[in-house]
Design an enzyme around this catalytic site. Sequence first.
Site, PDB file in Angstrom:
ATOM      1  N   HIS A 282      13.383  -1.448   4.066  1.00  0.00           N
ATOM      2  CA  HIS A 282      13.049  -0.301   3.229  1.00  0.00           C
ATOM      3  C   HIS A 282      14.288   0.603   3.199  1.00  0.00           C
ATOM      4  O   HIS A 282      14.801   0.981   4.259  1.00  0.00           O
ATOM      5  CB  HIS A 282      11.910   0.524   3.845  1.00  0.00           C
ATOM      6  CG  HIS A 282      10.588  -0.167   3.943  1.00  0.00           C
ATOM      7  ND1 HIS A 282       9.556   0.069   3.056  1.00  0.00           N
ATOM      8  CD2 HIS A 282      10.116  -1.073   4.819  1.00  0.00           C
ATOM      9  CE1 HIS A 282       8.497  -0.651   3.398  1.00  0.00           C
ATOM     10  NE2 HIS A 282       8.812  -1.359   4.474  1.00  0.00           N
TER      11      HIS A 282
ATOM     12  N   ASN B 277      10.087  -2.660   9.339  1.00  0.00           N
ATOM     13  CA  ASN B 277       8.853  -2.761  10.108  1.00  0.00           C
ATOM     14  C   ASN B 277       8.738  -4.207  10.580  1.00  0.00           C
ATOM     15  O   ASN B 277       8.824  -5.136   9.766  1.00  0.00           O
ATOM     16  CB  ASN B 277       7.651  -2.380   9.237  1.00  0.00           C
ATOM     17  CG  ASN B 277       7.663  -0.908   8.865  1.00  0.00           C
ATOM     18  OD1 ASN B 277       8.115  -0.078   9.638  1.00  0.00           O
ATOM     19  ND2 ASN B 277       7.173  -0.586   7.680  1.00  0.00           N
TER      20      ASN B 277
ATOM     21  N   GLN C  64       4.091  -3.737   9.540  1.00  0.00           N
ATOM     22  CA  GLN C  64       4.518  -4.781   8.595  1.00  0.00           C
ATOM     23  C   GLN C  64       3.292  -5.423   7.964  1.00  0.00           C
ATOM     24  O   GLN C  64       2.372  -5.871   8.667  1.00  0.00           O
ATOM     25  CB  GLN C  64       5.377  -5.846   9.304  1.00  0.00           C
ATOM     26  CG  GLN C  64       5.979  -6.846   8.304  1.00  0.00           C
ATOM     27  CD  GLN C  64       6.924  -7.853   8.961  1.00  0.00           C
ATOM     28  OE1 GLN C  64       7.121  -7.867  10.185  1.00  0.00           O
ATOM     29  NE2 GLN C  64       7.513  -8.708   8.141  1.00  0.00           N
TER      30      GLN C  64
ATOM     31  N   HIS D 183      11.948  -7.467   4.898  1.00  0.00           N
ATOM     32  CA  HIS D 183      12.450  -6.533   3.883  1.00  0.00           C
ATOM     33  C   HIS D 183      12.943  -5.282   4.582  1.00  0.00           C
ATOM     34  O   HIS D 183      12.302  -4.770   5.496  1.00  0.00           O
ATOM     35  CB  HIS D 183      11.361  -6.181   2.866  1.00  0.00           C
ATOM     36  CG  HIS D 183      10.045  -5.832   3.480  1.00  0.00           C
ATOM     37  ND1 HIS D 183       9.176  -6.790   3.954  1.00  0.00           N
ATOM     38  CD2 HIS D 183       9.449  -4.643   3.720  1.00  0.00           C
ATOM     39  CE1 HIS D 183       8.106  -6.198   4.456  1.00  0.00           C
ATOM     40  NE2 HIS D 183       8.244  -4.891   4.340  1.00  0.00           N
TER      41      HIS D 183
HETATM   42  P1  AMP Z   1       5.673  -3.279   5.055  1.00  0.00           P
HETATM   43  O1  AMP Z   1       4.405  -2.483   5.275  1.00  0.00           O
HETATM   44  O2  AMP Z   1       6.845  -2.814   5.854  1.00  0.00           O
HETATM   45  O3  AMP Z   1       5.418  -4.762   5.188  1.00  0.00           O
HETATM   46  O4  AMP Z   1       6.107  -2.999   3.552  1.00  0.00           O
HETATM   47  C1  AMP Z   1       5.575  -3.676   2.460  1.00  0.00           C
HETATM   48  C2  AMP Z   1       5.897  -2.850   1.258  1.00  0.00           C
HETATM   49  O5  AMP Z   1       5.763  -3.665   0.104  1.00  0.00           O
HETATM   50  C3  AMP Z   1       4.975  -1.646   1.049  1.00  0.00           C
HETATM   51  O6  AMP Z   1       5.762  -0.453   1.065  1.00  0.00           O
HETATM   52  C4  AMP Z   1       4.347  -1.909  -0.311  1.00  0.00           C
HETATM   53  O7  AMP Z   1       4.190  -0.720  -1.075  1.00  0.00           O
HETATM   54  C5  AMP Z   1       5.343  -2.853  -0.943  1.00  0.00           C
HETATM   55  N1  AMP Z   1       4.818  -3.742  -1.963  1.00  0.00           N
HETATM   56  C6  AMP Z   1       3.683  -4.473  -1.918  1.00  0.00           C
HETATM   57  N2  AMP Z   1       3.563  -5.226  -3.032  1.00  0.00           N
HETATM   58  C7  AMP Z   1       4.659  -4.961  -3.797  1.00  0.00           C
HETATM   59  C8  AMP Z   1       5.119  -5.406  -5.074  1.00  0.00           C
HETATM   60  N3  AMP Z   1       4.435  -6.314  -5.795  1.00  0.00           N
HETATM   61  N4  AMP Z   1       6.271  -4.892  -5.556  1.00  0.00           N
HETATM   62  C9  AMP Z   1       6.973  -3.982  -4.846  1.00  0.00           C
HETATM   63  N5  AMP Z   1       6.603  -3.530  -3.638  1.00  0.00           N
HETATM   64  C10 AMP Z   1       5.451  -4.002  -3.125  1.00  0.00           C
END
Ligand code: AMP
Length: 114
Positions: free
Chosen positions: A102, A87, A94, A100
């Site tokens: 996924h 994203n 995002q 990151h």
């Molecule tokens: P995005 O929306 O693409 O920025 O994805 C961020 C992702 O980070 C989401 O799927 C969240 O569930 C995940 N996330 C947020 N905090 C943590 C954390 N502490 N450990 C693991 N995943 C997390």
Amino acid sequence: MSDCLFCKIVAKEIPAEVVYESGRTLAFRDLNPQAPTHVLVIPKDHHADAAALADAGDDLAGEVLKSAQEVATIDGVSEDGYRIVFNTGAAAGQTVFHVHAHVLGGRGLTWPPG
Ligand code: AMP
Ligand code: ZN
């Protein structure tokens, strides 16, 4: 970046379930999984998004993709297939601005994702 959530995971200031680690990347399970396999692969150094990762050079983007492949193999989804999503930007969903990938798999994944 001292206030970045994923930099804090790299620094072990916040716990995460690490699945795989390479020299310059870390892979850990998403806190809110959307599939049986939902792992986030990040470069250990801070880059905001996929565009910044692409600009980082030294094949860092390639190492992130290689780690995603390793994660898929570890979780046993590489044969059936899996999805890699970056994203990129708020309009695309995002929420954490440390790039990151996924890695999603282990269930049927429809396309388009909606
Ligand atoms: P995005 O929306 O693409 O920025 O994805 C961020 C992702 O980070 C989401 O799927 C969240 O569930 C995940 N996330 C947020 N905090 C943590 C954390 N502490 N450990 C693991 N995943 C997390
Ligand atoms: Zn960061």
